[in-house]
Design an enzyme around this catalytic site. Structure first.
Site, short mmCIF file in Angstrom:
data_model
loop_
_atom_site.label_atom_id
_atom_site.label_comp_id
_atom_site.label_asym_id
_atom_site.label_seq_id
_atom_site.Cartn_x
_atom_site.Cartn_y
_atom_site.Cartn_z
N ASP A 1 -6.49 1.95 -4.35
CA ASP A 1 -6.61 2.15 -5.79
C ASP A 1 -8.07 2.40 -6.15
OD1 ASP A 1 -6.48 2.12 -8.51
OD2 ASP A 1 -6.01 -0.02 -8.69
N ASN B 1 -9.09 3.44 -9.36
CA ASN B 1 -9.44 3.27 -10.77
C ASN B 1 -9.02 1.92 -11.35
OD1 ASN B 1 -6.72 3.55 -11.04
ND2 ASN B 1 -6.78 5.11 -12.65
N ASP C 1 -4.26 5.79 -5.57
CA ASP C 1 -4.47 7.12 -6.16
C ASP C 1 -5.38 7.95 -5.28
OD1 ASP C 1 -7.14 6.21 -6.70
OD2 ASP C 1 -6.35 5.16 -8.46
N ASP D 1 4.74 16.69 0.68
CA ASP D 1 6.15 16.36 0.82
C ASP D 1 6.92 17.34 -0.06
OD1 ASP D 1 8.47 14.70 1.42
OD2 ASP D 1 7.02 13.08 1.69
N ASP E 1 11.82 16.78 2.94
CA ASP E 1 12.68 15.61 2.70
C ASP E 1 14.16 15.96 2.88
OD1 ASP E 1 12.54 12.80 1.47
OD2 ASP E 1 14.01 13.76 0.17
N GLU F 1 12.83 16.36 7.87
CA GLU F 1 13.53 15.09 8.03
C GLU F 1 15.01 15.36 8.29
OE1 GLU F 1 13.99 10.80 5.80
OE2 GLU F 1 14.19 12.63 4.63
N HIS G 1 7.41 5.09 5.47
CA HIS G 1 7.64 4.32 4.26
C HIS G 1 9.10 3.92 4.07
CE1 HIS G 1 8.78 8.38 3.55
NE2 HIS G 1 9.37 8.04 2.42
N ASP G 2 9.99 4.37 4.97
CA ASP G 2 11.42 4.07 4.81
C ASP G 2 11.90 2.95 5.71
OD1 ASP G 2 11.93 5.94 2.84
OD2 ASP G 2 12.33 7.54 4.28
C1 NOJ Z 1 13.86 10.40 2.35
C2 NOJ Z 1 12.57 9.79 1.90
O1 NOJ Z 1 11.75 9.53 3.00
C3 NOJ Z 1 12.91 8.56 1.12
O2 NOJ Z 1 11.79 7.76 0.84
C4 NOJ Z 1 13.62 8.97 -0.14
O3 NOJ Z 1 14.03 7.83 -0.84
C5 NOJ Z 1 14.85 9.82 0.17
N1 NOJ Z 1 14.60 10.81 1.18
C6 NOJ Z 1 15.31 10.55 -1.05
O4 NOJ Z 1 14.37 11.51 -1.43
#
Ligand code: NOJ
Length: 549
Positions: free
Chosen positions: A22, A24, A30, A99, A200, A254, A326-327
């Site tokens: 971060d 700010n 950000d 992305d 994605d 993906e 991140h998933d």
């Molecule tokens: C895959 C992404 O990596 C995930 O974070 C997202 O929630 C879903 N696709 C839907 O966009």
């Protein structure tokens, strides 16, 4: 334009912007924060960054619900900050991937707002259906996040399809106007100077004619119908021929539930429409297809995933290598050991980094960050997690349900990067949008900078070594003792040099002997996570890389 396939010689770093840094003081990461950290990313040896979505978005799915594809959200710094980051990355010889989320938009996107009011040309931009005569939903598909895949819209008087959250309506890719919009988006970012895209759930974009019920999948109904849909290849080819082929760029797609054989139809180097695929087998060694169906960790399953992809793609297509994003929850907490955190984080790094392909590190992986035990459902932020807590099959006590979230939730990897031992881990001077993992006082980058043997410095050494070895880029891959539930051993050999990578996944000492044909006395030990390796024993989570030349 000639495609130089520059991605083969680089290691990427994934930034999930909200939790990176971060700049700010508003409590959310950000691009000003990213600017401060470009040298840090470069210092790892990384040659590229993948940014999870930075676009304006209401944030129902943390940015994967896009409201405007051709802008950068003001809270991340807007276009001006993005231009500076792009310039700063390029000045350091780092490529930038955006992305590309085109399976769905936000319901707040102008296209959806017009579509629901039947304003042309947007009427058919989304997948609308009336209810069936008996008042039933248009089909039996489930959404990946929130119950059924259909929601009734009062304004239009019809149902719309959403394979993810209610606020993420699916685009109708069969409409040529929608595909033209996608091409405009691609050109916009490429002309601005970005180097490629992470695409994605791209394998979901072509839905089968008539949207038939799915009788194949017991859970996540619909997957059997829309994944790898009928016109997917055609659409990808169109995007490639009309846009991507005119730039020296790359695409990373993906692909849930993809086999190497299927992947080769998309990414083979002669005629594939894409460059690399994110497959899921390597993150399913402790679960059944999804983190929400956990199983005990199986090293054999992990090795099978690694080796199958290495063997099947070699010479035909290029692997994307990863263990975190991140998933998924943090890999040390899943495949490694929080007790032997540093050792296992390093072993996991060695297990991945010397395979053939392009590695992607996820922010904080290089520090050995762990899962974060959030204390109540109110502390979770992820739409899927919150829905699962309240509705899913986990009909257990609140404590048991929280224990499941602690193991399976994506928020485990979404807590802020731990930069220092200062308040809020040095991530923000404000109030963080999600809780900081309380272990930041022990696990943080500033502390690890001071120690030669830290996870951070191990990553730096391993990446530098990887880049110096020709056999890692192009050599043959072979695995040894594939039935062992304790060790992962593999070699890479390009005829000029050969390495043997040895990784223990046990939390105790184990006996070790090199596979036949590998004389350790003639080898140079080029990487290790213990100071004095013993010839015939491996310490808990010990790893070594031997080199013969
Ligand atoms: C895959 C992404 O990596 C995930 O974070 C997202 O929630 C879903 N696709 C839907 O966009």
């Amino acid at each position: 334009m000639e495609r130089t396939r520059w991605y083969k010689d680089r290691v990427f770093y994934q930034i999930w912007p909200r939790s990176f840094m971060d700049g700010n003081g508003d409590g959310m990461g950000d691009l000003w924060g990213v600017l401060e950290k470009l040298d840090y990313i470069k210092s790892l040896g990384c040659g590229g960054i993948w940014f999870s979505p930075l676009y304006p978005s209401p944030g129902a799915d943390c940015g994967y619900d896009i409201a405007d594809y051709m802008d950068i959200a003001p809270e991340f710094g807007g276009m001006e900050a993005f231009r500076q980051v792009l310039e700063g990355a390029h000045a350091r010889d780092m490529k930038v991937l955006m992305d590309l989320v085109i399976n769905h938009t936000s319901d707040e996107h102008e296209w959806f707002q017009k579509s629901r009011r039947r304003i042309e040309p947007y009427t058919d931009y989304y997948i609308w259906r009336p209810a069936k005569k008996n008042g039933k939903l248009p089909n039996n598909w489930d959404s990946n996040f929130e119950g059924k895949a259909w929601t009734y819209d009062q304004v239009r008087g019809e149902y719309y399809l959403h394979l993810f959250a209610v606020k993420q309506p699916d685009l109708n890719m069969d409409n040529p106007l929608v595909r033209e919009e996608v091409k405009k988006i691609l050109r916009f970012w490429l002309d601005l100077g970005v180097d490629g895209f992470r695409e994605d759930v791209i394998t979901y974009i072509s839905k089968p004619e008539g949207l038939p019920d799915d009788h194949l999948f017991p859970v996540n109904k619909g997957m059997g119908q829309y994944n790898h849909g009928p016109r997917l290849h055609e659409y990808l080819r169109e995007f490639k021929q009309d846009v991507l082929d005119h730039y020296d760029c790359m695409t990373l797609a993906e692909a849930p539930l993809v086999s190497p054989r299927k992947a080769l139809t998309y990414i083979n180097e002669d005629s594939g429409e894409l460059d690399m695929m994110i497959q899921f087998q390597c993150v399913c060694a402790d679960c059944l297809f999804t983190d929400w169906l956990p199983l005990p960790f199986s090293l054999r399953k992990l090795k099978r995933a690694f080796s199958t992809w290495q063997r099947k793609l070699h010479g035909r297509a290029w692997n994307m290598l990863y263990l975190e994003n991140h998933d998924h929850p943090r890999i040390v907490s899943r495949y490694g050991s929080e007790r032997f955190r540093e050792e296992s984080a390093k072993t996991l790094a060695a297990a991945m980094l010397f395979q053939q392909g392009t590695p992607f590190l996820y922010q904080g992986q290089e520090l050995g960050m762990t899962n974060c035990p959030l204390e109540s459902i109110d502390e979770y932020r992820d739409v899927q997690t919150i829905w699962n807590y309240h509705h899913s099959a986990l009909k257990k006590s609140p404590e048991e349900r929280l224990a499941r979230l602690h193991r399976s939730s994506r928020d485990n990897s979404r807590t802020p990067v731990q930069w220092s031992g200062e308040p809020n881990a040095g991530f923000t001077t404000g109030t963080p949008w999600i809780r900081v993992n309380p272990n930041y006082t022990q696990i943080n980058a500033a502390e690890q900078e001071t120690r030669e043997d830290s996870v951070l410095n191990f990553y730096r050494r391993a990446i530098a070594l990887r880049k110096s070895l020709s056999c890692v880029r192009d050599g043959d891959y072979r695995e040894y003792r594939h039935l062992s539930g304790s060790h992962y051993l593999y070699s890479r050999d390009d005829g000029k040099q050969r390495i043997l990578v040895v990784c223990s996944f046990r939390d105790r000492e184990t006996a070790f002997r090199a596979p036949r044909g590998f004389n350790l006395e003639k080898a140079e030990l080029v990487l290790a996570n213990y100071p004095t390796p013993q010839p015939d024993t491996l310490q808990p989570y010990e790893c070594r890389v031997y080199l013969w030349k």
